[in-house]
Motif scaffolding. Structure first.
Motif, PDB file in Angstrom:
ATOM      1  N   LEU A  76     -14.223 -14.100  -8.908  1.00 17.48           N
ATOM      2  CA  LEU A  76     -13.266 -13.818  -9.988  1.00 17.48           C
ATOM      3  C   LEU A  76     -12.117 -14.824 -10.016  1.00 17.48           C
ATOM      4  CD1 LEU A  76     -12.895  -9.910  -9.905  1.00 17.48           C
ATOM      5  CD2 LEU A  76     -14.375 -11.308 -11.352  1.00 17.48           C
ATOM      6  N   LEU A  77     -11.712 -15.289  -8.825  1.00 16.49           N
ATOM      7  CA  LEU A  77     -10.569 -16.200  -8.772  1.00 16.49           C
ATOM      8  C   LEU A  77     -10.870 -17.563  -9.389  1.00 16.49           C
ATOM      9  CD1 LEU A  77      -9.107 -15.428  -5.221  1.00 16.49           C
ATOM     10  CD2 LEU A  77      -8.175 -14.756  -7.446  1.00 16.49           C
ATOM     11  N   THR A  78     -12.098 -17.810  -9.731  1.00 14.55           N
ATOM     12  CA  THR A  78     -12.429 -19.054 -10.433  1.00 14.55           C
ATOM     13  C   THR A  78     -12.118 -18.938 -11.927  1.00 14.55           C
ATOM     14  OG1 THR A  78     -14.726 -18.350 -10.803  1.00 14.55           O
ATOM     15  CG2 THR A  78     -14.252 -19.568  -8.768  1.00 14.55           C
ATOM     16  N   ARG A  79     -11.778 -17.738 -12.389  1.00 15.51           N
ATOM     17  CA  ARG A  79     -11.461 -17.516 -13.787  1.00 15.51           C
ATOM     18  C   ARG A  79      -9.947 -17.450 -13.980  1.00 15.51           C
ATOM     19  NH1 ARG A  79     -15.621 -12.455 -15.040  1.00 15.51           N
ATOM     20  NH2 ARG A  79     -17.529 -13.444 -14.167  1.00 15.51           N
ATOM     21  N   GLU A  80      -9.544 -17.640 -15.225  1.00 19.22           N
ATOM     22  CA  GLU A  80      -8.125 -17.508 -15.561  1.00 19.22           C
ATOM     23  C   GLU A  80      -7.759 -16.031 -15.587  1.00 19.22           C
ATOM     24  OE1 GLU A  80      -5.865 -19.823 -15.982  1.00 19.22           O
ATOM     25  OE2 GLU A  80      -7.277 -21.464 -15.630  1.00 19.22           O
ATOM     26  N   GLY A  81      -6.582 -15.722 -15.080  1.00 20.67           N
ATOM     27  CA  GLY A  81      -6.127 -14.341 -15.103  1.00 20.67           C
ATOM     28  C   GLY A  81      -4.961 -14.120 -14.171  1.00 20.67           C
ATOM     29  N   ALA A  92       0.851  -1.197   0.000  1.00 20.61           N
ATOM     30  CA  ALA A  92       0.000   0.000   0.000  1.00 20.61           C
ATOM     31  C   ALA A  92       0.884   1.243   0.000  1.00 20.61           C
ATOM     32  CB  ALA A  92      -0.922   0.008   1.216  1.00 20.61           C
ATOM     33  N   GLY A  93       0.838   1.970  -1.125  1.00 19.74           N
ATOM     34  CA  GLY A  93       1.555   3.237  -1.182  1.00 19.74           C
ATOM     35  C   GLY A  93       0.761   4.361  -0.558  1.00 19.74           C
ATOM     36  N   SER A  94      -0.549   4.143  -0.441  1.00 16.34           N
ATOM     37  CA  SER A  94      -1.453   5.118   0.156  1.00 16.34           C
ATOM     38  C   SER A  94      -2.656   4.364   0.702  1.00 16.34           C
ATOM     39  CB  SER A  94      -1.902   6.156  -0.876  1.00 16.34           C
ATOM     40  OG  SER A  94      -2.732   5.550  -1.854  1.00 16.34           O
ATOM     41  N   PRO A  95      -3.487   4.995   1.541  1.00 14.35           N
ATOM     42  CA  PRO A  95      -4.658   4.291   2.068  1.00 14.35           C
ATOM     43  C   PRO A  95      -5.640   3.823   1.002  1.00 14.35           C
ATOM     44  CG  PRO A  95      -4.180   6.236   3.396  1.00 14.35           C
ATOM     45  CD  PRO A  95      -3.292   6.310   2.197  1.00 14.35           C
ATOM     46  N   SER A  96      -5.608   4.427  -0.169  1.00 16.50           N
ATOM     47  CA  SER A  96      -6.532   4.025  -1.236  1.00 16.50           C
ATOM     48  C   SER A  96      -5.855   3.178  -2.305  1.00 16.50           C
ATOM     49  CB  SER A  96      -7.138   5.275  -1.898  1.00 16.50           C
ATOM     50  OG  SER A  96      -6.119   6.082  -2.458  1.00 16.50           O
ATOM     51  N   GLY A  97      -4.618   2.757  -2.069  1.00 11.91           N
ATOM     52  CA  GLY A  97      -3.887   1.995  -3.084  1.00 11.91           C
ATOM     53  C   GLY A  97      -3.404   0.645  -2.597  1.00 11.91           C
ATOM     54  N   VAL A  98      -4.270  -0.109  -1.919  1.00 12.08           N
ATOM     55  CA  VAL A  98      -3.888  -1.419  -1.391  1.00 12.08           C
ATOM     56  C   VAL A  98      -3.898  -2.456  -2.510  1.00 12.08           C
ATOM     57  CG1 VAL A  98      -4.468  -3.241   0.265  1.00 12.08           C
ATOM     58  CG2 VAL A  98      -4.854  -0.826   0.860  1.00 12.08           C
ATOM     59  N   ARG A  99      -2.818  -3.250  -2.564  1.00  8.10           N
ATOM     60  CA  ARG A  99      -2.716  -4.334  -3.537  1.00  8.10           C
ATOM     61  C   ARG A  99      -2.304  -5.616  -2.829  1.00  8.10           C
ATOM     62  NH1 ARG A  99       1.421  -3.822  -6.836  1.00  8.10           N
ATOM     63  NH2 ARG A  99       2.404  -2.043  -5.744  1.00  8.10           N
ATOM     64  N   LEU A 100      -2.836  -6.728  -3.292  1.00  8.75           N
ATOM     65  CA  LEU A 100      -2.527  -8.022  -2.706  1.00  8.75           C
ATOM     66  C   LEU A 100      -1.778  -8.873  -3.717  1.00  8.75           C
ATOM     67  CD1 LEU A 100      -6.054  -8.907  -1.203  1.00  8.75           C
ATOM     68  CD2 LEU A 100      -4.257  -7.490  -0.179  1.00  8.75           C
ATOM     69  N   THR A 101      -0.711  -9.510  -3.263  1.00  9.46           N
ATOM     70  CA  THR A 101      -0.011 -10.491  -4.088  1.00  9.46           C
ATOM     71  C   THR A 101      -0.391 -11.869  -3.570  1.00  9.46           C
ATOM     72  OG1 THR A 101       1.851  -8.983  -4.467  1.00  9.46           O
ATOM     73  CG2 THR A 101       2.219 -11.338  -4.873  1.00  9.46           C
ATOM     74  N   LEU A 102      -1.013 -12.658  -4.462  1.00 14.01           N
ATOM     75  CA  LEU A 102      -1.468 -13.989  -4.077  1.00 14.01           C
ATOM     76  C   LEU A 102      -0.499 -15.048  -4.575  1.00 14.01           C
ATOM     77  CD1 LEU A 102      -5.276 -13.710  -4.931  1.00 14.01           C
ATOM     78  CD2 LEU A 102      -4.083 -12.954  -2.868  1.00 14.01           C
ATOM     79  N   SER A 103      -0.746 -16.272  -4.169  1.00  9.69           N
ATOM     80  CA  SER A 103       0.061 -17.386  -4.663  1.00  9.69           C
ATOM     81  C   SER A 103      -0.108 -17.503  -6.175  1.00  9.69           C
ATOM     82  CB  SER A 103      -0.382 -18.687  -3.975  1.00  9.69           C
ATOM     83  OG  SER A 103      -1.761 -18.916  -4.215  1.00  9.69           O
ATOM     84  N   ALA A 104       0.824 -18.187  -6.816  1.00 10.99           N
ATOM     85  CA  ALA A 104       0.825 -18.395  -8.272  1.00 10.99           C
ATOM     86  C   ALA A 104       0.986 -17.088  -9.032  1.00 10.99           C
ATOM     87  CB  ALA A 104      -0.441 -19.131  -8.721  1.00 10.99           C
ATOM     88  N   GLY A 105       1.564 -16.074  -8.398  1.00 10.06           N
ATOM     89  CA  GLY A 105       1.864 -14.824  -9.087  1.00 10.06           C
ATOM     90  C   GLY A 105       0.671 -13.953  -9.395  1.00 10.06           C
ATOM     91  N   ARG A 106      -0.450 -14.191  -8.809  1.00 10.21           N
ATOM     92  CA  ARG A 106      -1.644 -13.383  -9.077  1.00 10.21           C
ATOM     93  C   ARG A 106      -1.632 -12.098  -8.246  1.00 10.21           C
ATOM     94  NH1 ARG A 106      -5.922 -17.836  -7.568  1.00 10.21           N
ATOM     95  NH2 ARG A 106      -4.312 -18.057  -5.949  1.00 10.21           N
TER      96      ARG A 106
END
Length: 241
Positions: A222-227, A188-202
């Motif tokens: 969404l995680l049931t889809r490819e991406g 999180a670079g700011s309170p409105s910019g939170v990002r999550l890094t999941l397993s498998a590089g997602r």
């Protein structure tokens, strides 16, 4: 014409009130002696309870510690042995114990005849901040409360500071348990910019902590889809790329 002569009943004599006799001198003396004896006993009990170690602290019991030691809690509590139990300031003792970084809360109880019980609630980590001196454990309030050599398994790394760290922690604590286990890093670079890094590089673009339960529900679908990138910052218009 015959006349009847009414017989008059004799007037009732007025009732006399019973005469109360004044208590005898012996009774008065006995009552005074009993009163003095009661006052003496009460005074002795009060003095024994408040000013002597008769009902003083003989034991301090510590419960709830896991990562901490009883010695750490006892030293912080600083309860002098022999202190009259009723004079133990439970609020002051609790305040001293709460100064320990790992303590989230503590309950202090007096237990007759001579014990004080401390029930400690330790902080639980929700993430770690890696630094040169080790892994800093952060709890659900965003507090950095302990530093360990190696981060505990299963906790996400938090790459944020200040208000952004509070937002990152807020997101993590609102994730469903199954989804939280997939999170490796929260940035999180700011309170409105939170990002999550999941397993498998997602990667998940989360945005702010607002609507986190709804975002989590959308993300699970969404995680049931490819991406590789899942954007739920606007849960009404999520995207996958």
């Amino acid at each position: 014409m015959s006349t009847r002569t009414a017989r008059r009943r004799p007037a009732a004599a007025p009732r006399r009130r019973p005469v109360r006799r004044a208590p005898s001198r012996r009774t008065v003396v006995r009552r005074r002696l009993v009163a003095i004896l009661v006052m003496t006993v009460v005074t002795a009990v009060v003095c024994a309870v408040w000013f002597t170690p008769v009902l003083g602290v003989r034991e301090v019991e510590v419960r709830g510690v896991v990562e901490m030691t009883e010695v750490q809690v006892l030293e912080a509590a600083a309860i002098e042995p022999g202190t009259p139990l009723v004079r133990v300031d439970t609020e002051a003792v609790a305040a001293r114990v709460r100064e320990l970084r790992r303590v989230a809360g503590v309950r202090v109880e007096r237990v007759l005849p001579g014990s004080v019980r401390l029930t400690v609630d330790e902080r639980d980590p929700v993430g770690v901040v890696l630094a040169g001196d080790g892994a800093h454990l952060v709890d659900a309030t965003g507090r950095d409360y302990a530093t360990v050599a190696q981060p505990p398994a299963g906790l996400p790394e938090l790459k944020a500071s200040g208000a952004a760290l509070d937002a990152a922690v807020g997101v993590v604590t609102q994730l469903p348990e199954a989804l939280r286990r997939e999170v490796l890093v929260v940035t999180a670079g700011s309170p409105s910019g939170v990002r999550l890094t999941l397993s498998a590089g997602r990667e998940v673009r989360w945005g702010s902590v607002a609507d986190s339960p709804r975002k989590a529900a959308v993300l699970e679908v969404l995680l049931t889809r490819e991406g590789e990138v899942f954007d739920v910052s606007s849960p009404e218009l999520p995207t996958v790329s």
